[in-house]
Write an enzyme that holds these catalytic residues in place. Structure first.
Site, mmCIF file in Angstrom:
data_model
loop_
_atom_site.group_PDB
_atom_site.id
_atom_site.type_symbol
_atom_site.label_atom_id
_atom_site.label_comp_id
_atom_site.label_asym_id
_atom_site.label_seq_id
_atom_site.Cartn_x
_atom_site.Cartn_y
_atom_site.Cartn_z
ATOM 1 N N ASN A 273 0.841 -1.196 0.000
ATOM 2 C CA ASN A 273 0.000 0.000 0.000
ATOM 3 C C ASN A 273 0.877 1.247 0.000
ATOM 4 O O ASN A 273 1.092 1.871 1.031
ATOM 5 C CB ASN A 273 -0.916 -0.015 1.226
ATOM 6 C CG ASN A 273 -1.842 1.190 1.261
ATOM 7 O OD1 ASN A 273 -2.133 1.772 0.232
ATOM 8 N ND2 ASN A 273 -2.294 1.566 2.444
ATOM 9 N N TYR B 63 3.665 10.856 -10.438
ATOM 10 C CA TYR B 63 2.760 9.949 -9.731
ATOM 11 C C TYR B 63 2.070 9.002 -10.709
ATOM 12 O O TYR B 63 1.983 7.793 -10.457
ATOM 13 C CB TYR B 63 1.725 10.737 -8.933
ATOM 14 C CG TYR B 63 0.808 9.843 -8.135
ATOM 15 C CD1 TYR B 63 1.287 9.158 -7.017
ATOM 16 C CD2 TYR B 63 -0.525 9.662 -8.507
ATOM 17 C CE1 TYR B 63 0.462 8.311 -6.287
ATOM 18 C CE2 TYR B 63 -1.355 8.827 -7.781
ATOM 19 C CZ TYR B 63 -0.856 8.148 -6.683
ATOM 20 O OH TYR B 63 -1.670 7.299 -5.974
ATOM 21 N N LYS C 202 2.309 4.828 -10.858
ATOM 22 C CA LYS C 202 1.152 3.938 -10.769
ATOM 23 C C LYS C 202 0.946 3.137 -12.057
ATOM 24 O O LYS C 202 0.413 2.022 -12.018
ATOM 25 C CB LYS C 202 -0.101 4.729 -10.400
ATOM 26 C CG LYS C 202 -0.091 5.205 -8.950
ATOM 27 C CD LYS C 202 0.079 4.026 -7.978
ATOM 28 C CE LYS C 202 0.062 4.448 -6.529
ATOM 29 N NZ LYS C 202 0.171 3.303 -5.595
ATOM 30 N N VAL D 250 -10.144 9.268 -2.752
ATOM 31 C CA VAL D 250 -10.375 8.669 -1.436
ATOM 32 C C VAL D 250 -10.069 9.706 -0.362
ATOM 33 O O VAL D 250 -9.108 10.468 -0.471
ATOM 34 C CB VAL D 250 -9.487 7.424 -1.220
ATOM 35 C CG1 VAL D 250 -9.760 6.797 0.142
ATOM 36 C CG2 VAL D 250 -9.720 6.400 -2.325
#
Length: 223
Positions: free
Chosen positions: A22, A105, A109, A138
């Site tokens: 994570n 980023y 990913k 989120v």
């Protein structure tokens, strides 16, 4: 003494049924050509290199030797040796579709998605399962970190959403009033994926708020 502790630690974690990688570290919104080298290094070290290293540890026990000294952790605790286990990597909507201001980023990913896809294919002859969870927006400290502690800038990312700051069972009608996905929602998907029968692999779970369609296409309601 430290090496002994590390040796004991790695023997314990390698015996785990599942590992959840994570990593979601992001800094800044600078455009390509203006991104600080330290930010690039930090995001890749955390989101990509850290994930790869941890995966290799759990798959084959390929741990850096200076962490464990002479202690042999290469026993039948590795997933391949046991022919069982579950690798769950946390990807992102940014690994599916890039967006401006997220050059590094998004690159990290996309790397996670590619790496996870390769791992799934390489382990096809085993009973090891591979899953990637790909969250959209989120409610976490993600944006606060991205904007280097600027809470006002971070709050604008979620403008128009009603935070779901406490857990509500999905079956309750009141849950419809809350539009922002939480870390708890993602944790539920991790647990659900890991708790499927051993003959079932959930290869990908793509999770977004109901009012989000892409990294940039979001309906924010009445502001």
């Amino acid at each position: 003494m430290v090496r002994t502790i590390y040796g004991i630690f790695f023997r314990a974690v390698l015996a785990s049924h599942a590992t959840v990688n994570n990593a979601g570290y992001v800094l800044g919104t600078e455009r390509i050509g203006q991104i600080p080298s330290a930010d690039i290094e930090g995001m890749f070290n955390t989101n990509v290199f850290g994930l790869i290293n941890m995966t290799q540890i759990f798959i084959n026990g390929a741990s850096p030797r200076h962490w464990v000294g002479s202690h042999n952790i290469h026993s039948r605790t590795e997933m391949k040796a046991r022919n069982s286990g579950h690798v769950i990597n946390i990807g992102s909507v940014a690994g599916r579709e890039p967006y401006m201001g997220g050059g590094i980023y998004c690159a990290t990913k996309h790397a996670v998605r590619a790496f996870t896809g390769v791992l799934l294919r390489e382990l096809v002859e085993t009973k090891i399962r591979v899953t990637e969870i790909q969250p959209g927006m989120v409610e976490t400290e993600f944006s606060l970190v991205r904007f280097r502690g600027d809470k006002e800038a971070a709050d604008k990312v979620y403008e128009g959403f009603t935070p779901r700051t406490f857990f509500i069972c999905r079956s309750l009608p009141i849950a419809a009033k809350f539009s922002l996905v939480t870390a708890g929602d993602i944790a539920e998907e991790i647990v659900w994926s890991a708790s499927r029968p051993s003959h079932v692999t959930i290869a990908e779970v793509f999770v977004m708020p109901t009012n989000q369609a892409t990294p940039w296409l979001v309906h924010r309601g009445d502001k």
